[in-house]
Design an enzyme around this catalytic site. Structure first.
Site, PDB file in Angstrom:
ATOM      1  N   THR A  48       0.802  -1.140   0.077  1.00  0.00           N
ATOM      2  CA  THR A  48      -0.020  -0.077   0.104  1.00  0.00           C
ATOM      3  C   THR A  48       0.935   1.285   0.058  1.00  0.00           C
ATOM      4  O   THR A  48       1.821   1.315   0.822  1.00  0.00           O
ATOM      5  CB  THR A  48      -1.139  -0.053   1.291  1.00  0.00           C
ATOM      6  OG1 THR A  48      -1.912   0.956   0.965  1.00  0.00           O
ATOM      7  CG2 THR A  48      -0.458  -0.154   2.674  1.00  0.00           C
ATOM      8  N   GLU A  49       0.596   2.148  -0.803  1.00  0.00           N
ATOM      9  CA  GLU A  49       1.589   3.066  -1.202  1.00  0.00           C
ATOM     10  C   GLU A  49       1.938   4.223  -0.155  1.00  0.00           C
ATOM     11  O   GLU A  49       2.837   4.926  -0.102  1.00  0.00           O
ATOM     12  CB  GLU A  49       1.321   3.970  -2.455  1.00  0.00           C
ATOM     13  CG  GLU A  49      -0.030   4.808  -2.670  1.00  0.00           C
ATOM     14  CD  GLU A  49      -1.203   3.713  -3.268  1.00  0.00           C
ATOM     15  OE1 GLU A  49      -1.238   2.229  -2.978  1.00  0.00           O
ATOM     16  OE2 GLU A  49      -1.962   4.394  -3.607  1.00  0.00           O
ATOM     17  N   ASN A  50       1.148   4.194   1.133  1.00  0.00           N
ATOM     18  CA  ASN A  50       1.274   4.846   2.109  1.00  0.00           C
ATOM     19  C   ASN A  50       2.449   4.419   3.229  1.00  0.00           C
ATOM     20  O   ASN A  50       2.425   4.723   4.100  1.00  0.00           O
ATOM     21  CB  ASN A  50       0.188   5.404   2.882  1.00  0.00           C
ATOM     22  CG  ASN A  50      -0.685   3.974   3.291  1.00  0.00           C
ATOM     23  OD1 ASN A  50      -0.932   3.063   2.721  1.00  0.00           O
ATOM     24  ND2 ASN A  50      -1.234   4.076   4.485  1.00  0.00           N
TER      25      ASN A  50
END
Lengths: 218, 240
Positions: A53-55
């Site tokens: 997840t890109e966060n």
């Protein structure tokens, strides 16, 4: 036509299952917000897939249970999630280095439109009253090795989402590898669309009738 | 003697001037330094350019800073959330400027700012409206868009633990933009849930080395932004 979508073709869950079947064992996968998230529920047993997840999390687990949500453990959709044993946290620049650097194998995204050359429009309808927001979509389509799109074949007003040319602002050009709709699975190859699989009850003629872009039979 | 610990959020944000560029960590509420932002609302600096992934929720934190009319321009990737009310209203009224930056490009522009790299090329945005007016160059047969580094006068960052040298560790996905923002600001201001003795953080585990940090304040019970938003809290600041 809503009734069409319900009677003929695959359900959303079946579409997600079709995507899941095409994700290989050991893949690093980024799932977009919404319907793409359903794919995680259908990975066949015996395959190990790591979710990014890109966060800033590799090894994202299931959505957090009610009562054990941690406001500092969220996914890209800002939902409370969990981390699996073996997970890793990292900062945003490293996270997008994984994306831009070609380290993520598969990304599954939704779409407003996909063109026959594999162009994707999924961030803006171009409506000047909307607040523009792009998030990580443009980085994902530019960097991830394989982009799968999962979407209803037509809009609520029965307009084709698989088009000759996108009329909405592009997220990326020539980026989509395969499209999973409620009617069919379609490959984008050499800037052309090839029907890979038809849903039960869907003929090639029916599919072409509901598709603005030109389709080719395998 | 090096001691970066200050005693209050008010002291931490002292000196933020009108017109300053301020980076604010966080991805939604995760990692958002709510107490530092509220101290900045109290402090009152205006005409700020804010660099942050989002544009605030409800009427607290970054949304409170915007609602208090202290922000003239914001650089972010996703200003729209289900519960963002302040930014959309001011944006539609033409009272705040938005520069939309793809999330990965935003992170890398900040990292570059901290690393002394003035610009770089990225494949993101090629052939999209967000590449308009930017230099496009081909490398190895593929097109890339030139993006310039972002530097700031101040960064407001939230972390889990800090020592007096400014070494930081973070908590889970609250890390997000914190480490790169610490690098890219002239004055980096950090709120830590815990201030610990030197040596407590294993040098192998330090995420942000202290050289990138200038002021640290301990905020041991930081607010949960989502809770404040759910309770419809508003922050209008304390009159100085």
């Amino acid at each position: 036509m809503e009734s069409d979508n319900k009677i003929i073709g695959w359900s959303t869950g079946e579409m997600a299952q079709k995507v899941a079947m095409d994700i290989h064992d050991g893949a690093y996968v980024n799932l977009g917000i919404g319907i793409p998230e359903m794919v995680a529920g259908f990975i066949p047993e015996g395959r190990e897939v790591i979710y990014h997840t890109e966060n800033g999390l590799l090894g994202m687990g299931k959505v957090a249970e009610v009562g054990s949500e941690d406001p500092e453990l969220v996914n890209a959709g800002k939902k409370y999630v969990t981390a699996i044993p073996g997970a890793a946290y990292f900062h945003h620049a490293d996270s997008f280095a994984m994306i831009r650097g070609g380290h993520i194998d598969v990304c599954v995204l939704g779409a407003y439109q996909v063109s026959e050359e594999g162009d994707l429009a999924n961030w803006s309808t171009g409506n000047p009253n909307d607040i523009p927001a792009v998030g990580g979509a443009m980085d994902l389509v530019a960097g991830v090795k394989t982009i799968y799109v999962i979407t209803k074949h037509t809009t609520k007003t029965d307009e084709s989402k698989i088009v000759k040319q996108c009329t909405y602002p592009l997220t990326g050009k020539n980026v989509v590898s395969r499209i999973y709709t409620n009617y069919a699975i379609i490959d984008v190859r050499d800037k052309q669309l090839f029907v890979r699989e038809l849903a039960p009850g869907v003929s090639f003629e029916f599919l072409q009738k509901h598709t603005e872009a030109t389709l080719h039979q395998e | 003697m090096i001691n970066k610990i200050v005693s209050s959020a008010k002291e931490a944000v002292a000196g933020i001037f009108d017109g300053a560029t301020v980076m604010i960590s966080g991805f939604g509420e995760a990692g958002s330094p709510v107490e530092l932002i509220h101290a900045l609302v109290d402090q009152g600096a205006k005409d700020l350019t804010v660099v942050s992934n989002n544009a605030g929720s409800g009427h607290v934190g970054l949304a409170a800073l915007i609602e208090n009319r202290q922000v003239k321009k914001i650089l972010c990737s996703f200003p729209r959330t289900a519960i963002s009310v302040v930014f959309p209203e001011l944006y539609r009224a033409g009272e705040i400027e938005l520069v939309l930056v793809p999330q990965g490009t935003l992170a890398e522009r900040i990292r570059a700012g901290g690393a002394g790299v003035p610009a770089f090329y990225t494949p993101a945005t090629v052939n999209t409206p967000l590449a308009e007016g930017k230099e496009v160059r081909e490398f190895n047969g593929r097109q890339y868009v030139m993006e310039e580094a972002i530097q700031a006068d101040f960064a407001l960052v939230k972390c889990a633990a800090a020592d007096k040298y400014g070494n930081l560790i973070y908590n889970k996905t609250a890390r997000n933009f914190g480490p790169v923002m610490c690098m890219a600001a002239k004055t980096t201001i950090v709120q830590a849930k815990q201030v610990v003795e030197l040596g407590t953080i294993d040098p192998e585990h330090v995420v942000t080395p202290g050289i990138f940090v200038h002021r640290v304040v301990e905020i041991s019970n930081p607010a949960d932004e989502s809770k404040l938003v759910a309770e419809n809290e508003k922050y209008h600041g304390i009159r100085q």
